[in-house]
Design a protein around this motif. Structure first.
Motif, short mmCIF file in Angstrom:
data_model
loop_
_atom_site.label_atom_id
_atom_site.label_comp_id
_atom_site.label_asym_id
_atom_site.label_seq_id
_atom_site.Cartn_x
_atom_site.Cartn_y
_atom_site.Cartn_z
N ASN A 1 0.85 -1.19 -0.14
CA ASN A 1 -0.16 -0.05 -0.16
C ASN A 1 0.83 1.27 0.08
OD1 ASN A 1 -2.36 1.19 -0.09
ND2 ASN A 1 -2.57 1.53 2.17
N MET B 1 0.25 5.30 1.05
CA MET B 1 -0.78 6.17 1.85
C MET B 1 -0.10 7.58 1.72
SD MET B 1 -1.38 3.77 5.19
CE MET B 1 -3.06 5.06 5.63
N PRO C 1 -1.28 10.11 5.25
CA PRO C 1 -1.87 9.50 6.30
C PRO C 1 -1.91 10.47 7.45
CG PRO C 1 0.56 8.80 6.23
CD PRO C 1 -0.11 9.57 4.99
N VAL D 1 -2.46 7.55 12.55
CA VAL D 1 -1.86 6.51 11.64
C VAL D 1 -0.13 6.47 12.04
CG1 VAL D 1 -1.17 5.56 9.47
CG2 VAL D 1 -3.60 6.28 10.00
#
Length: 204
Positions: A78, A80, A83, A87
């Motif tokens: 993944n 991101m 974030p 997170v």
């Protein structure tokens, strides 16, 4: 290292440690990213996390995913881009600890890794590896769910010979090695991962 979500976050997750280390090496060599977290999640899953600008993280995750899948099983990946702070706090729970200036550290030696299902086989592999070539045992890990790994270092030829011998030794027992890898020139930041598995840290 604390991560505050200030840069994009890239993640790969693998079944076992050896694919994760191979993936991490590729991630760090491919783009201008920084290793922020590494975690043995449990149930044999291992996760590597890097940060950087979005384009660099995307390139890093793409390369790490390919490298990990060539060695073992990639279970997730993944990127991101932005974030949120919470997170970042979770990522920081699994932060890797840096030791000094990377440029002042000695040049990393080649690394050889073998991962098997069960300690009986990994001990046979380790024995064959160290009897066959001039390598030093630098690490051992029980990832969980039965996946066991050994790490050795030395020159490239010795690591190749050691890994080949370890694989053959396990196959001679009627089993198969889950994953094996030789990294001729490990990225210096891999030391922040491999020191977790250092034998001297594991012995009572």
């Amino acid at each position: 290292m604390r991560y505050y979500g200030e840069e994009a976050l890239g993640l790969i997750e693998t079944l076992g440690m050896v694919p994760a280390i191979g993936g991490a090496d590729a991630m760090l060599k491919t783009a201008d990213v920084e290793l922020v977290s590494y975690e043995n999640v449990g149930s044999s899953l291992v996760t590597v996390m890097v940060k950087g600008d979005v384009a660099a993280v995307e390139a890093s995750v793409a390369a790490g995913s390919v490298a990990a899948a060539e060695v073992g099983k990639l279970t997730a990946k993944n990127v991101m881009p932005r974030p949120i702070r919470g997170v970042g706090d979770i990522v920081s729970v699994h932060a890797v600890e840096r030791s000094g200036d990377a440029e002042s550290q000695p040049r990393p030696k080649a690394m050889g890794l073998i991962e098997t299902f069960g300690i009986v086989f990994v001990l046979e592999a380790a024995d064959a590896m160290m009897k066959t070539a001039d390598v030093e045992l630098i690490g051992y890990e029980n990832v969980a769910a039965g996946y066991m790994s050994v790490l050795v270092q030395g020159d490239v030829a010795a690591c190749k010979a050691a890994v080949e011998a370890g694989v053959k030794a396990v196959e001679a027992m009627g089993a198969s090695v889950y994953s094996s890898l030789v990294i001729p020139t490990p990225h210096p930041d891999l030391a922040t991962i491999t020191k977790i598995y250092a034998i001297e840290n594991l012995l009572p």
